[in-house]
Design an enzyme around this catalytic site. Structure first.
Site, PDB file in Angstrom:
ATOM      1  N   LYS A  54      -8.739   5.954  -5.574  1.00 47.81           N
ATOM      2  CA  LYS A  54      -8.020   5.404  -6.623  1.00 47.81           C
ATOM      3  C   LYS A  54      -8.058   6.432  -7.641  1.00 47.81           C
ATOM      4  CE  LYS A  54      -8.883   0.574  -5.762  1.00 47.81           C
ATOM      5  NZ  LYS A  54      -9.996  -0.426  -6.020  1.00 47.81           N
ATOM      6  N   GLN A  98     -14.570  -2.765  -9.823  1.00 44.03           N
ATOM      7  CA  GLN A  98     -14.423  -2.790  -8.368  1.00 44.03           C
ATOM      8  C   GLN A  98     -15.255  -3.948  -7.909  1.00 44.03           C
ATOM      9  OE1 GLN A  98     -12.777  -0.564  -6.317  1.00 44.03           O
ATOM     10  NE2 GLN A  98     -13.148  -2.035  -4.561  1.00 44.03           N
ATOM     11  N   ASP A 121      -5.722  -5.559 -11.754  1.00 48.86           N
ATOM     12  CA  ASP A 121      -5.929  -6.356 -10.415  1.00 48.86           C
ATOM     13  C   ASP A 121      -5.346  -7.514 -10.347  1.00 48.86           C
ATOM     14  OD1 ASP A 121      -6.991  -5.105  -8.378  1.00 48.86           O
ATOM     15  OD2 ASP A 121      -9.399  -5.509  -8.893  1.00 48.86           O
TER      16      ASP A 121
END
Ligand code: NDP
Length: 294
Positions: A54, A98, A121
Site C-alpha cells: 500500500k 490494517q 476501507d
C-alpha cells in the site's frame, strides 16, 4: 470452450495510472496532495506485506503515505488517540487500520472511531449504511475491484443474475449492494445456504468470497458465466512450497466459464488500486472539489 482469463494485474495497473493522472491534476490545479495513513498493529507477516505494498503504490500514484506501526500490546486508548489525531490532520484524507487486529483490541470500537469521511476501507457503519441505502458512500475496496473486473467483460450488468457466495462486512455484503446499484439480480449465499451448486448454476455472474480452497467446482458453473474469485488461500504443496489458490477450482472452471479471474493476478491486484481511488475521492470530497474522473 476455454474461458477468457481476466487480467487483474493489467486492469489494476491501468487504474493506478488513471489515479496518478488525476492526483497530478489536483496537485497542479488545487495544490491538494491526497494523503493516506495506514495503521498497523503488531507484526502479522501477511499484514506487513499488504502495508508495504500500500505504501509503495500510494507514493507511486503521487500521494502522501503515512505509516504508523504500533506494538501488538498497544493500549486501545493509545490507538484511539492516534486515530483522533489522524482525523484532525488536514494532510490525511484516508485512514486505514490494517485488519485483523490483535484479539485484545475491539475492532468495532476502532473502526467506529475513524472519521467516516476518511474511512477509505468503507467499513464505518455510516458508509456501510449509506451504501445499503443506495446513497453515495466510500465502499470497501475489494468489492469495488470485483465490479471493475466484471465490467471489463460486461459493459452493463443490468438484469444479470449474480450470486455472491459469502456475506462478510468486508466483501460479500458490500458487493451485494454494489451489484444492486448496477441493477443486477442478486442471490446471497452463505454457510447455511442449501444446494449451493444449484444456486450457482443459475448465475451469469459468480462471486466466490468464502475462504475455502477450490470449493466452487467447475460443474456448478453455468456455461459462459463470468467467475470472479475473491478467495486467497495458502496451500502447502507436496514439495513443501506454499501456493495460492482461490475459492474456485480454477482448472475445472476454465473449461466452463466464459471469463474468470485467476488467483493470484485477479481480484487481489485490484484491492490496493481501489484504495488509491477511494483516497483520491475522499481528498476531493473533503476539499469540496468535484469528484475526480476515476
Ligand atoms: P469471512 O470468513 O469473513 O467470510 C466468509 C463467508 O463465507 C461467510 O459469510 C461464510 O458464511 C461463508 N462461508 C463459509 N463457508 C461456506 C460454505 N461452505 N458455503 C457457503 N458459504 C460459506 O471471509 P472474507 O469475506 O473476509 O474473505 C473471503 C475470502 O476472500 C478469503 O479467502 C479472503 O482471504 C479473501 N479476501 C481477499 C481479498 C482480496 O484482496 N482479494 C480481500 C479480502 C478477503 P457465514 O456468514 O454463514 O459464516
Amino acid at each position: 470452450m476455454t474461458a477468457r482469463i481476466i487480467d487483474g494485474k493489467a486492469i489494476a495497473a491501468e487504474l493506478r495510472a488513471r489515479v496518478a493522472e488525476e492526483v497530478a491534476r489536483v496537485r497542479r490545479e488545487h495544490r491538494l496532495t491526497p494523503g493516506l495513513a495506514v495503521v498497523l498493529v503488531g507484526s502479522d507477516p501477511a499484514s506487513e506485506v499488504y502495508v508495504r505494498s500500500k505504501h509503495t503504490q500510494t507514493q507511486a500514484a503521487g500521494m502522501a503515505s503515512f505509516e504508523h506501526k504500533l506494538p501488538a500490546d498497544v493500549a486501545e486508548s493509545d490507538l484511539l488517540a492516534l486515530i483522533a489525531k489522524l482525523n484532525r490532520d488536514p494532510g490525511v484524507h484516508g485512514i486505514l487500520v490494517q485488519l485483523p487486529l490483535p484479539k485484545s483490541l475491539h475492532t468495532e470500537t476502532v473502526i467506529n472511531a475513524i472519521d467516516p469521511a476518511k474511512d477509505v476501507d468503507g467499513l464505518h457503519p455510516n458508509n456501510a449504511g449509506r451504501l445499503a441505502g443506495g446513497l453515495p458512500a466510500l465502499a470497501p475496496c475489494t468489492p469495488l475491484g470485483c465490479i471493475i473486473l466484471t465490467k471489463s467483460v460486461h459493459a452493463s450488468l443490468e438484469g444479470m443474475n449474480a450470486i455472491v457466495i459469502g456475506r462478510s462486512n468486508l466483501v460479500g455484503r458490500p458487493l451485494v449492494q454494489l451489484l444492486l446499484n448496477e441493477n443486477a439480480t442478486v442471490t446471497i449465499a452463505h454457510s447455511r445456504s442449501h444446494d449451493l451448486p444449484q444456486l450457482t448454476a443459475r448465475a451469469d455472474l459468480v462471486y466466490a468470497a468464502v475462504g475455502k480452497p477450490e470449493m466452487v467446482r467447475g460443474d456448478w458453473i453455468r456455461p459462459g458465466a463470468t467467475v470472479i474469485d475473491v478467495g486467497i488461500n495458502r496451500l502447502q504443496g507436496d514439495d513443501g512450497k506454499t501456493r495460492l489458490v482461490g475459492d474456485v477450482a480454477f482448472q475445472e472452471a476454465l473449461n466452463v466459464a466464459g471469463a474468470i479471474t485467476p488467483v493470484p493476478g485477479g481480484v487481489g491486484q485490484m484491492t490496493v488500486a481501489c484504495l488509491l481511488v477511494n483516497t483520491l475521492r475522499a481528498a476531493c470530497a473533503i476539499a469540496g472539489l468535484p469528484a475526480p474522473a476515476v
